[in-house]
Scaffold this active site. Sequence first.
Site, PDB file in Angstrom:
ATOM      1  N   CYS A 114     -21.381   1.239 -15.522  1.00  0.00           N
ATOM      2  CA  CYS A 114     -20.019   1.697 -15.231  1.00  0.00           C
ATOM      3  C   CYS A 114     -19.227   0.485 -14.781  1.00  0.00           C
ATOM      4  CB  CYS A 114     -20.071   2.743 -14.123  1.00  0.00           C
ATOM      5  SG  CYS A 114     -18.460   3.243 -13.491  1.00  0.00           S
ATOM      6  N   ASP A 159     -23.962   6.048 -13.869  1.00  0.00           N
ATOM      7  CA  ASP A 159     -22.529   6.066 -14.192  1.00  0.00           C
ATOM      8  C   ASP A 159     -21.930   7.278 -13.481  1.00  0.00           C
ATOM      9  OD1 ASP A 159     -20.044   5.477 -15.421  1.00  0.00           O
ATOM     10  OD2 ASP A 159     -20.508   6.702 -17.167  1.00  0.00           O
ATOM     11  N   TYR A 204     -14.403   8.127 -11.461  1.00  0.00           N
ATOM     12  CA  TYR A 204     -14.358   6.997 -10.523  1.00  0.00           C
ATOM     13  C   TYR A 204     -13.042   6.220 -10.632  1.00  0.00           C
ATOM     14  CZ  TYR A 204     -19.301   7.068  -9.020  1.00  0.00           C
ATOM     15  OH  TYR A 204     -20.508   7.375  -8.450  1.00  0.00           O
ATOM     16  N   GLY A 205     -12.473   6.242 -11.820  1.00  0.00           N
ATOM     17  CA  GLY A 205     -11.265   5.443 -12.050  1.00  0.00           C
ATOM     18  C   GLY A 205     -10.098   5.837 -11.174  1.00  0.00           C
ATOM     19  N   CYS A 246     -14.605   0.132 -20.136  1.00  0.00           N
ATOM     20  CA  CYS A 246     -15.100   1.335 -19.480  1.00  0.00           C
ATOM     21  C   CYS A 246     -16.204   1.828 -20.383  1.00  0.00           C
ATOM     22  CB  CYS A 246     -13.986   2.373 -19.374  1.00  0.00           C
ATOM     23  SG  CYS A 246     -14.588   4.012 -18.891  1.00  0.00           S
TER      24      CYS A 246
HETATM   25  N1  DGL Z   1     -17.623   4.963 -17.091  1.00  0.00           N
HETATM   26  C1  DGL Z   1     -16.864   4.409 -16.056  1.00  0.00           C
HETATM   27  C2  DGL Z   1     -16.446   2.974 -16.286  1.00  0.00           C
HETATM   28  O1  DGL Z   1     -17.102   2.264 -16.944  1.00  0.00           O
HETATM   29  C3  DGL Z   1     -15.889   5.183 -15.251  1.00  0.00           C
HETATM   30  C4  DGL Z   1     -15.216   6.394 -15.742  1.00  0.00           C
HETATM   31  C5  DGL Z   1     -14.589   7.128 -14.587  1.00  0.00           C
HETATM   32  O2  DGL Z   1     -15.364   7.787 -13.878  1.00  0.00           O
HETATM   33  O3  DGL Z   1     -13.368   7.021 -14.351  1.00  0.00           O
HETATM   34  O4  DGL Z   1     -15.481   2.499 -15.792  1.00  0.00           O
END
Ligand code: DGL
Length: 268
Positions: free
Chosen positions: A78, A14, A46-47, A192
């Site tokens: 993720c 993740d 990541y978002g 998420c």
């Molecule tokens: N845990 C991640 C997801 O399921 C992303 C969180 C992030 O890094 O913005 O989307």
Amino acid sequence: MHAPPPDAPILFFDSGLGGLTVLGPTRALLPTAPIVYAADYAGLPYGRKSNEELAARVPALLGRLVERYQPRLAVIACNTASTIALSHVRAALDLPIVGTVPAIKPAAEITRSGVIGVLGTEATVRQPYVDDLSARFADGKTVLRQGSPELVTAAEAKLHGEAVDPAVVARAIAGLRDQPGGDAMDVVVLACTHFPLLQDELQAAIGPDIRLIDGAAGIARRIAHLTAGQRWPAEVSPGVAVFTRSEDHAPPPLAALAPYGIGRIETI
Ligand code: DGL
């Protein structure tokens, strides 16, 4: 593929600590499975990244991790990375890859009002993948979407021992409820993997009449199915959490990871 040795781990991946919500139910099914939990703190969140960036970054990093830890299977725990990079990762790596996609199908099965909320990162909620899931499984229903980067930050902070600001949770929920049709919403998909870390806070804020659902239990069953018949160690051994080195984010205290079977932290 050859039968993996008993000590070959399952690799969870993740951007941060959200994937722990998938690791938890997996350990319940496979208690002696060796675990490597990888968090890309250098890339968090990541978002807020572009599709192009993630489509390049995730397969490259997973490739390094697979080389280093020789897992029997990798889980992209993720939604953001899965909805964007799953096919790229599968094309690049020669091992079973399990992805995490928004639980729109089970939500569509349980909604009575026909209005479903999807709470994810900004990147996840804009993906065509979510359009496809909605068209295939929630045809004729209303699917409201809301991206909340603030909830990712709050979930990370919670595991670092900080209090969750109720205003952050309230804003995320209002972002769904205030959309046309939002008053009738009776199911919210936590799309998420960070968000189930805030399950109690979200449920308290949204009220008892709205169901919150996520895909973690289903992913755990999928992992157990794909590894059925493989050998595992006889004893439980502590897992390792590996963080990509970041100036902005320090790994959490080991005590926060211990309930997930993690006994050691590495940085790469
Ligand atoms: N845990 C991640 C997801 O399921 C992303 C969180 C992030 O890094 O913005 O989307």
